[in-house]
Structure formats: C-alpha cells, structure tokens
Design a protein around this motif. Sequence first.
Motif, PDB file in Angstrom:
ATOM      1  N   GLN A 182       1.288  -0.773  -4.686  1.00  0.00           N
ATOM      2  CA  GLN A 182       0.925   0.392  -3.869  1.00  0.00           C
ATOM      3  C   GLN A 182       1.259   0.197  -2.393  1.00  0.00           C
ATOM      4  O   GLN A 182       0.995   1.078  -1.572  1.00  0.00           O
ATOM      5  CB  GLN A 182      -0.569   0.685  -4.010  1.00  0.00           C
ATOM      6  CG  GLN A 182      -0.979   1.133  -5.409  1.00  0.00           C
ATOM      7  CD  GLN A 182      -2.463   1.401  -5.523  1.00  0.00           C
ATOM      8  OE1 GLN A 182      -3.107   1.858  -4.584  1.00  0.00           O
ATOM      9  NE2 GLN A 182      -3.029   1.127  -6.693  1.00  0.00           N
ATOM     10  N   GLY A 183       1.814  -0.963  -2.050  1.00  0.00           N
ATOM     11  CA  GLY A 183       2.204  -1.210  -0.663  1.00  0.00           C
ATOM     12  C   GLY A 183       1.043  -1.547   0.252  1.00  0.00           C
ATOM     13  O   GLY A 183       1.157  -1.408   1.471  1.00  0.00           O
ATOM     14  N   LEU A 184      -0.071  -2.037  -0.329  1.00  0.00           N
ATOM     15  CA  LEU A 184      -1.253  -2.337   0.475  1.00  0.00           C
ATOM     16  C   LEU A 184      -1.360  -3.819   0.840  1.00  0.00           C
ATOM     17  O   LEU A 184      -2.008  -4.159   1.829  1.00  0.00           O
ATOM     18  CB  LEU A 184      -2.515  -1.900  -0.268  1.00  0.00           C
ATOM     19  CG  LEU A 184      -2.629  -0.390  -0.524  1.00  0.00           C
ATOM     20  CD1 LEU A 184      -3.813  -0.087  -1.429  1.00  0.00           C
ATOM     21  CD2 LEU A 184      -2.750   0.372   0.785  1.00  0.00           C
ATOM     22  N   VAL A 185      -0.756  -4.685   0.030  1.00  0.00           N
ATOM     23  CA  VAL A 185      -0.750  -6.114   0.339  1.00  0.00           C
ATOM     24  C   VAL A 185       0.635  -6.685   0.088  1.00  0.00           C
ATOM     25  O   VAL A 185       1.444  -6.119  -0.651  1.00  0.00           O
ATOM     26  CB  VAL A 185      -1.781  -6.916  -0.506  1.00  0.00           C
ATOM     27  CG1 VAL A 185      -3.185  -6.357  -0.328  1.00  0.00           C
ATOM     28  CG2 VAL A 185      -1.390  -6.962  -1.968  1.00  0.00           C
ATOM     29  N   SER A 186       0.862  -7.832   0.713  1.00  0.00           N
ATOM     30  CA  SER A 186       2.070  -8.612   0.473  1.00  0.00           C
ATOM     31  C   SER A 186       1.641  -9.932  -0.153  1.00  0.00           C
ATOM     32  O   SER A 186       0.749 -10.605   0.374  1.00  0.00           O
ATOM     33  CB  SER A 186       2.810  -8.869   1.791  1.00  0.00           C
ATOM     34  OG  SER A 186       3.915  -9.720   1.590  1.00  0.00           O
ATOM     35  N   THR A 216      -0.606  -5.346   4.304  1.00  0.00           N
ATOM     36  CA  THR A 216       0.483  -4.637   4.955  1.00  0.00           C
ATOM     37  C   THR A 216      -0.091  -3.743   6.048  1.00  0.00           C
ATOM     38  O   THR A 216      -1.315  -3.647   6.209  1.00  0.00           O
ATOM     39  CB  THR A 216       1.253  -3.775   3.952  1.00  0.00           C
ATOM     40  OG1 THR A 216       0.345  -2.772   3.439  1.00  0.00           O
ATOM     41  CG2 THR A 216       1.802  -4.613   2.797  1.00  0.00           C
ATOM     42  N   GLU A 217       0.763  -3.067   6.778  1.00  0.00           N
ATOM     43  CA  GLU A 217       0.279  -2.153   7.810  1.00  0.00           C
ATOM     44  C   GLU A 217      -0.607  -1.071   7.200  1.00  0.00           C
ATOM     45  O   GLU A 217      -1.665  -0.731   7.734  1.00  0.00           O
ATOM     46  CB  GLU A 217       1.456  -1.525   8.547  1.00  0.00           C
ATOM     47  CG  GLU A 217       1.047  -0.645   9.713  1.00  0.00           C
ATOM     48  CD  GLU A 217       2.239  -0.110  10.487  1.00  0.00           C
ATOM     49  OE1 GLU A 217       2.058   0.890  11.215  1.00  0.00           O
ATOM     50  OE2 GLU A 217       3.345  -0.663  10.371  1.00  0.00           O
ATOM     51  N   ALA A 218      -0.178  -0.537   6.052  1.00  0.00           N
ATOM     52  CA  ALA A 218      -0.978   0.491   5.382  1.00  0.00           C
ATOM     53  C   ALA A 218      -2.290  -0.091   4.873  1.00  0.00           C
ATOM     54  O   ALA A 218      -3.343   0.542   4.959  1.00  0.00           O
ATOM     55  CB  ALA A 218      -0.188   1.093   4.222  1.00  0.00           C
ATOM     56  N   GLY A 219      -2.229  -1.314   4.353  1.00  0.00           N
ATOM     57  CA  GLY A 219      -3.436  -1.962   3.870  1.00  0.00           C
ATOM     58  C   GLY A 219      -4.415  -2.267   4.987  1.00  0.00           C
ATOM     59  O   GLY A 219      -5.627  -2.131   4.828  1.00  0.00           O
TER      60      GLY A 219
END
Length: 211
Positions: A50-54, A64-67
């Motif tokens: 979901q692009g919330l963590v790396s 991430t920035e979104a997270g």
Amino acid sequence: MPSPAIDDYLKTIYHHTEWQDERITPSQLAVELGLAPSSVTEMVQKLAAQGLVSHRPYGPITLTEAGERRAAAIVRRHRLVETWLVREFGYAWDEVHDEAEILEHAISDRFLERIAERLGDPAFDPHGDAIPDAAGQVRRERFVLLRDAAAGHEGRVLRVSDRDPALLRSLEDAGIDVGRTVRVVDAATVAVDGTEAVLPEGAADAVWLTA
C-alpha cells in the motif's frame, strides 16, 4: 481506508524512533504489538504493498512519506485524547493510555479538532510526548535518556514512558513528573528540589531529560 489494525502498526513504528534512532525490526514490532511474528510479516507486506512502509526481508521497517503522514495523524488523535482526559475529566497520567486506544478510533476528525481547539492546541501530551500538529509536524528539544545522563547533569524532565502504569505511579510518588527539574546523582538516584530520591526499577530507561 480507515483501519484500526493498520493504524496501530503505523503508530507503533512511528513511536519506536521518536526517542532513539534505531529502526524497528519485524521481531520487535511483533513483541510491541503482542502478535505472532508470522502475522506481523504478513501485515508488513500488505503495508509495503500500500506504499505505507519500506521493508526488505530480515531488515528494519521504515515509514514512507505517506505512512509517516498517516502515522502522525493517528498519533495526534491518541495524544490529544490523552491530554483531554487528563485536563477535562481528571484522569491520572497512568490511566489514559487504554482509554485513548479505544477513543482514538471512535471520534470524528471534526470532534478531534474541537478537542484541540478546546485545549489550546497543546504541543505535548501528559507524558511529554510531542503531539503532531494538523500538518503532522512536531517540535522537540534535545534530550538524553536518564540512563545515559552523566552524574551531575541537571535537566528538565521531558518525557516519561507510559508503557508501565505502575512505574508512572511510583515516579509520581517520588516527585518525578514532566516539567520537573532534576539533578542526576546516578542512574538510580536524582535530586529533586535538593532532596535525593531513589528511583524505582526501570526508571533509568523510562525518563528523558533535556540535554
């Protein structure tokens, strides 16, 4: 979409690096959340999708920035609710964490901002943790963990971990609370208003002072 489970993961990852620099690992996250490592691995993979963590296998987890934005928003909710309960309803600082865990998922954004307005947009919660503003920004002073503070160091108590309610009560009994200026005698003893106080076990890893 709102999800208490996702928010709890992001909040825990966010909180882990607030007072130290090491990134959280999946095994540490499992311990913090009280979940099986396999369950945490599965959720971390979903958060990454979901692009919330790396995250790389066996490596630490980074927001991430979104997270980071989403984590800051839920942390803001939690800490505003804690502050509200203490100021408006007379809760003690060792009583608010579990209540806030429930309420942070139940109130609307509109009601949350009414709480913030009512409280005067506080920057810190009762334990000294920074409350992100509506844009997710926080301000902190330079700090040192009590265990790492040199003998003779004098500083103001910036933060006390809320992990152990019994420890919070013991520290309060010893005259240690956020905003109090103390002088370090050693990792187990501080001077408060000129009087030495022996701290309860675990305090050296739960109290942060101004650097």
